[in-house]
Structure formats: structure tokens, C-alpha cells
Design a protein around this motif. Structure first.
Motif, PDB file in Angstrom:
ATOM      1  N   GLY A  85       0.813  -1.212   0.000  1.00  0.00           N
ATOM      2  CA  GLY A  85       0.000   0.000   0.000  1.00  0.00           C
ATOM      3  C   GLY A  85       0.846   1.261   0.000  1.00  0.00           C
ATOM      4  O   GLY A  85       0.553   2.223  -0.711  1.00  0.00           O
TER       5      GLY A  85
ATOM      6  N   GLY B 252      -5.924   0.238  -6.426  1.00  0.00           N
ATOM      7  CA  GLY B 252      -4.928  -0.644  -5.822  1.00  0.00           C
ATOM      8  C   GLY B 252      -5.127  -0.834  -4.332  1.00  0.00           C
ATOM      9  O   GLY B 252      -5.014  -1.948  -3.814  1.00  0.00           O
ATOM     10  N   LEU B 253      -5.419   0.256  -3.622  1.00  0.00           N
ATOM     11  CA  LEU B 253      -5.636   0.141  -2.182  1.00  0.00           C
ATOM     12  C   LEU B 253      -6.914  -0.634  -1.866  1.00  0.00           C
ATOM     13  O   LEU B 253      -6.967  -1.392  -0.894  1.00  0.00           O
ATOM     14  CB  LEU B 253      -5.670   1.535  -1.538  1.00  0.00           C
ATOM     15  CG  LEU B 253      -4.331   2.274  -1.540  1.00  0.00           C
ATOM     16  CD1 LEU B 253      -4.516   3.691  -1.005  1.00  0.00           C
ATOM     17  CD2 LEU B 253      -3.283   1.521  -0.745  1.00  0.00           C
TER      18      LEU B 253
ATOM     19  N   SER C  84      -4.264   4.658  -7.372  1.00  0.00           N
ATOM     20  CA  SER C  84      -4.094   4.485  -5.923  1.00  0.00           C
ATOM     21  C   SER C  84      -5.360   3.920  -5.284  1.00  0.00           C
ATOM     22  O   SER C  84      -5.285   2.987  -4.479  1.00  0.00           O
ATOM     23  CB  SER C  84      -3.755   5.817  -5.248  1.00  0.00           C
ATOM     24  OG  SER C  84      -2.493   6.256  -5.624  1.00  0.00           O
TER      25      SER C  84
ATOM     26  N   ALA D  91      -3.425   9.196 -11.280  1.00  0.00           N
ATOM     27  CA  ALA D  91      -2.669   8.788 -10.097  1.00  0.00           C
ATOM     28  C   ALA D  91      -3.606   8.440  -8.934  1.00  0.00           C
ATOM     29  O   ALA D  91      -3.434   7.411  -8.270  1.00  0.00           O
ATOM     30  CB  ALA D  91      -1.692   9.882  -9.685  1.00  0.00           C
ATOM     31  N   TYR D  92      -4.592   9.295  -8.686  1.00  0.00           N
ATOM     32  CA  TYR D  92      -5.529   9.008  -7.599  1.00  0.00           C
ATOM     33  C   TYR D  92      -6.388   7.783  -7.922  1.00  0.00           C
ATOM     34  O   TYR D  92      -6.713   6.999  -7.022  1.00  0.00           O
ATOM     35  CB  TYR D  92      -6.420  10.216  -7.310  1.00  0.00           C
ATOM     36  CG  TYR D  92      -5.734  11.260  -6.472  1.00  0.00           C
ATOM     37  CD1 TYR D  92      -5.280  10.970  -5.186  1.00  0.00           C
ATOM     38  CD2 TYR D  92      -5.529  12.543  -6.951  1.00  0.00           C
ATOM     39  CE1 TYR D  92      -4.652  11.915  -4.416  1.00  0.00           C
ATOM     40  CE2 TYR D  92      -4.898  13.508  -6.183  1.00  0.00           C
ATOM     41  CZ  TYR D  92      -4.462  13.187  -4.917  1.00  0.00           C
ATOM     42  OH  TYR D  92      -3.831  14.125  -4.149  1.00  0.00           O
TER      43      TYR D  92
ATOM     44  N   LEU E 241       2.436   1.661  -3.450  1.00  0.00           N
ATOM     45  CA  LEU E 241       1.410   2.076  -4.409  1.00  0.00           C
ATOM     46  C   LEU E 241       1.042   3.543  -4.220  1.00  0.00           C
ATOM     47  O   LEU E 241       1.052   4.325  -5.179  1.00  0.00           O
ATOM     48  CB  LEU E 241       0.170   1.195  -4.251  1.00  0.00           C
ATOM     49  CG  LEU E 241      -0.977   1.453  -5.202  1.00  0.00           C
ATOM     50  CD1 LEU E 241      -0.544   1.127  -6.624  1.00  0.00           C
ATOM     51  CD2 LEU E 241      -2.164   0.611  -4.818  1.00  0.00           C
ATOM     52  N   PHE E 242       0.737   3.938  -3.006  1.00  0.00           N
ATOM     53  CA  PHE E 242       0.295   5.306  -2.760  1.00  0.00           C
ATOM     54  C   PHE E 242       1.401   6.319  -3.039  1.00  0.00           C
ATOM     55  O   PHE E 242       1.216   7.278  -3.784  1.00  0.00           O
ATOM     56  CB  PHE E 242      -0.219   5.465  -1.326  1.00  0.00           C
ATOM     57  CG  PHE E 242      -0.696   6.849  -1.024  1.00  0.00           C
ATOM     58  CD1 PHE E 242      -1.911   7.293  -1.510  1.00  0.00           C
ATOM     59  CD2 PHE E 242       0.084   7.721  -0.290  1.00  0.00           C
ATOM     60  CE1 PHE E 242      -2.347   8.584  -1.255  1.00  0.00           C
ATOM     61  CE2 PHE E 242      -0.330   9.012  -0.027  1.00  0.00           C
ATOM     62  CZ  PHE E 242      -1.557   9.447  -0.512  1.00  0.00           C
TER      63      PHE E 242
ATOM     64  N   MET F 222       2.467   6.514  -6.726  1.00  0.00           N
ATOM     65  CA  MET F 222       1.534   7.294  -7.546  1.00  0.00           C
ATOM     66  C   MET F 222       1.598   8.782  -7.233  1.00  0.00           C
ATOM     67  O   MET F 222       1.452   9.625  -8.119  1.00  0.00           O
ATOM     68  CB  MET F 222       0.104   6.778  -7.365  1.00  0.00           C
ATOM     69  CG  MET F 222      -0.170   5.473  -8.083  1.00  0.00           C
ATOM     70  SD  MET F 222      -0.113   5.653  -9.875  1.00  0.00           S
ATOM     71  CE  MET F 222       1.472   4.975 -10.258  1.00  0.00           C
ATOM     72  N   ARG F 223       1.845   9.149  -5.982  1.00  0.00           N
ATOM     73  CA  ARG F 223       2.032  10.571  -5.655  1.00  0.00           C
ATOM     74  C   ARG F 223       3.297  11.112  -6.323  1.00  0.00           C
ATOM     75  O   ARG F 223       3.317  12.225  -6.823  1.00  0.00           O
ATOM     76  CB  ARG F 223       2.120  10.786  -4.138  1.00  0.00           C
ATOM     77  CG  ARG F 223       0.840  10.580  -3.392  1.00  0.00           C
ATOM     78  CD  ARG F 223      -0.329  11.441  -3.844  1.00  0.00           C
ATOM     79  NE  ARG F 223       0.036  12.816  -4.080  1.00  0.00           N
ATOM     80  CZ  ARG F 223      -0.384  13.555  -5.132  1.00  0.00           C
ATOM     81  NH1 ARG F 223      -1.179  13.041  -6.030  1.00  0.00           N
ATOM     82  NH2 ARG F 223      -0.011  14.798  -5.266  1.00  0.00           N
TER      83      ARG F 223
END
Length: 123
Positions: free
Chosen positions: A69, A114-115, A111, A107-108, A72-73, A76-77
Motif C-alpha cells: 500500500g 490498488g488500495l 491508488s 494517479a488518484y 502504491l500510494f 503514484m504521488r
């Protein structure tokens, strides 16, 4: 004699008055990702070629799920910030705004998807 760092002297300089902050964000996130990515690659490498049950077992462990997580987060940021900087350097006007919106939305979206998938696996 003023005791001020080079970074403090550079803050607010430039045409946009926020380039230094973005540059430091990119450096810090790149260093953080440089630490997280090798561990993530090891975990994913162990999951490649395994059956569905084994992959679910690997990613249901809290450490593996949390690490995935985070990668991934923050990945993407980092992508969103980097692509925004690139778009602002090479595009002007309305296309710039639309491309920045698309990059941020992508990107969001990645995220969030994926989350959500990780949450379903881990819980």
C-alpha cells in the motif's frame, strides 16, 4: 552575519515561486521509494508463478499488505508530482490544465483501485 541555509535562500525564487518545495518533495519521495521498492520487488518476486491461494496468503500478511500500500500510494504521488512538473514545463494554457487534471486523476484512480484491491485481499 546571517545564518541562513542555501535552501532557505532559494525558497520562493523562480517564476512559479514553488519550485524548491516541489524539488525537495521529489527528492524525499525518491529516497523513500528507493528504500521501499527493493523490498516490494522481493515480495512480488516470491508471489510470481505461485497459485492464487499462495498469492492471497502472501499479500494477506500485514507487513506485505502495508508495504504494498505504501509503495502504491507514494509511487503514484511521486508520479503525479513528476508528471505535473513535466507538463507545466512543456505545455501552456488550457491543454496544460487538462493534462494536469488527467495526470492527477490517473494517479488518484490507480491508488484508489490498488488500495481497494489490497484491502480486499488483506481483510
Amino acid at each position: 552575519m546571517r545564518f541562513i541555509t542555501a535552501r532557505k535562500r532559494a525558497e520562493g525564487m523562480g517564476a512559479a515561486h514553488h519550485g524548491t518545495d516541489r524539488h525537495w518533495y521529489m527528492i524525499v519521495s525518491a529516497v523513500g521509494l528507493a528504500v521501499l521498492i527493493p523490498i516490494f520487488v522481493y515480495i512480488v518476486g516470491n508471489a510470481i508463478g505461485e497459485g492464487r491461494e499462495r498469492v492471497l496468503e502472501i499479500f494477506s500478511h500485514p507487513f506485505n499488505a502495508i508495504l504494498s500500500g505504501l509503495v502504491l500510494f507514494f509511487g503514484m504521488r511521486h508520479f503525479a508530482e513528476g508528471s505535473t512538473m513535466m507538463i507545466e514545463d512543456y505545455w501552456q494554457g488550457v491543454p496544460r490544465r487538462l493534462l494536469v487534471i488527467c495526470a492527477q486523476s490517473f494517479a488518484y484512480g490507480v491508488s484508489a483501485i490498488g488500495l481497494f484491491a489490497l484491502a480486499k485481499i488483506a481483510l
